[in-house]
Motif scaffolding. Structure first.
Motif, mmCIF file in Angstrom:
data_model
loop_
_atom_site.group_PDB
_atom_site.id
_atom_site.type_symbol
_atom_site.label_atom_id
_atom_site.label_comp_id
_atom_site.label_asym_id
_atom_site.label_seq_id
_atom_site.Cartn_x
_atom_site.Cartn_y
_atom_site.Cartn_z
ATOM 1 N N ARG A 149 1.831 6.812 -6.792
ATOM 2 C CA ARG A 149 0.717 7.695 -7.137
ATOM 3 C C ARG A 149 1.075 9.152 -6.838
ATOM 4 N N THR A 150 1.758 9.385 -5.717
ATOM 5 C CA THR A 150 2.146 10.743 -5.341
ATOM 6 C C THR A 150 3.195 11.295 -6.301
ATOM 7 N N GLU B 190 0.831 -1.204 0.000
ATOM 8 C CA GLU B 190 0.000 0.000 0.000
ATOM 9 C C GLU B 190 0.864 1.252 0.000
ATOM 10 N N GLN B 191 1.938 1.261 0.794
ATOM 11 C CA GLN B 191 2.834 2.414 0.836
ATOM 12 C C GLN B 191 3.515 2.634 -0.510
ATOM 13 N N VAL C 100 2.301 1.802 -3.498
ATOM 14 C CA VAL C 100 1.293 2.333 -4.417
ATOM 15 C C VAL C 100 1.095 3.824 -4.169
ATOM 16 N N VAL C 101 1.001 4.214 -2.904
ATOM 17 C CA VAL C 101 0.826 5.634 -2.568
ATOM 18 C C VAL C 101 2.046 6.428 -3.024
ATOM 19 N N GLN C 102 3.226 5.865 -2.849
ATOM 20 C CA GLN C 102 4.466 6.524 -3.269
ATOM 21 C C GLN C 102 4.455 6.752 -4.787
#
Length: 115
Positions: free
Chosen positions: A79-80, A72-73, A75-77
């Motif tokens: 995406r950001t 999850e981290q 993916v967020v990385q």
């Protein structure tokens, strides 16, 4: 009329089958449940005793759609850092970096026939 808890009713049903010799079908009809339910309570009683007759949660032990925190981290990385990327591109990048495995090929049964 006496009040009987659900656990007591289940115990009475188990005793009716085990000690009084009532058939599973007869106990199911007597207690207003299915034969499968009678078998379930008999198996739980045999395995755990009276404590096995209590209510249990039907909630799964592991949520089926939950991903681990590390993925999850990542993916967020991604995406950001790349706000224009969509889910397909993020998935491809996760595979490319080795963070997830590429899904296998579908079975031949789901592919159209070719001549």
């Amino acid at each position: 009329m006496r009040q009987v808890s659900v656990m007591q009713q289940r115990h009475e049903m188990v005793l009716a089958v085990r000690q009084r010799g009532i058939s599973v079908s007869g106990a199911a009809a007597l207690f207003g449940v299915s034969r499968q339910t009678v078998h379930k309570w008999l198996a739980r009683y045999d395995a755990e005793g009276v404590e096995g007759l209590g209510d249990r949660s039907s909630r799964p032990l592991v949520p089926s759609g939950q991903v681990d925190g590390g993925l999850e981290q990542r993916v967020v990385q991604l995406r950001t850092a790349n706000p224009r990327w969509g889910p397909k591109r993020i998935h491809a990048e996760l595979v490319r970096r080795g963070w997830i495995r590429r899904p296998g090929r579908p079975s031949g049964g789901s592919l159209p026939a070719t001549d």
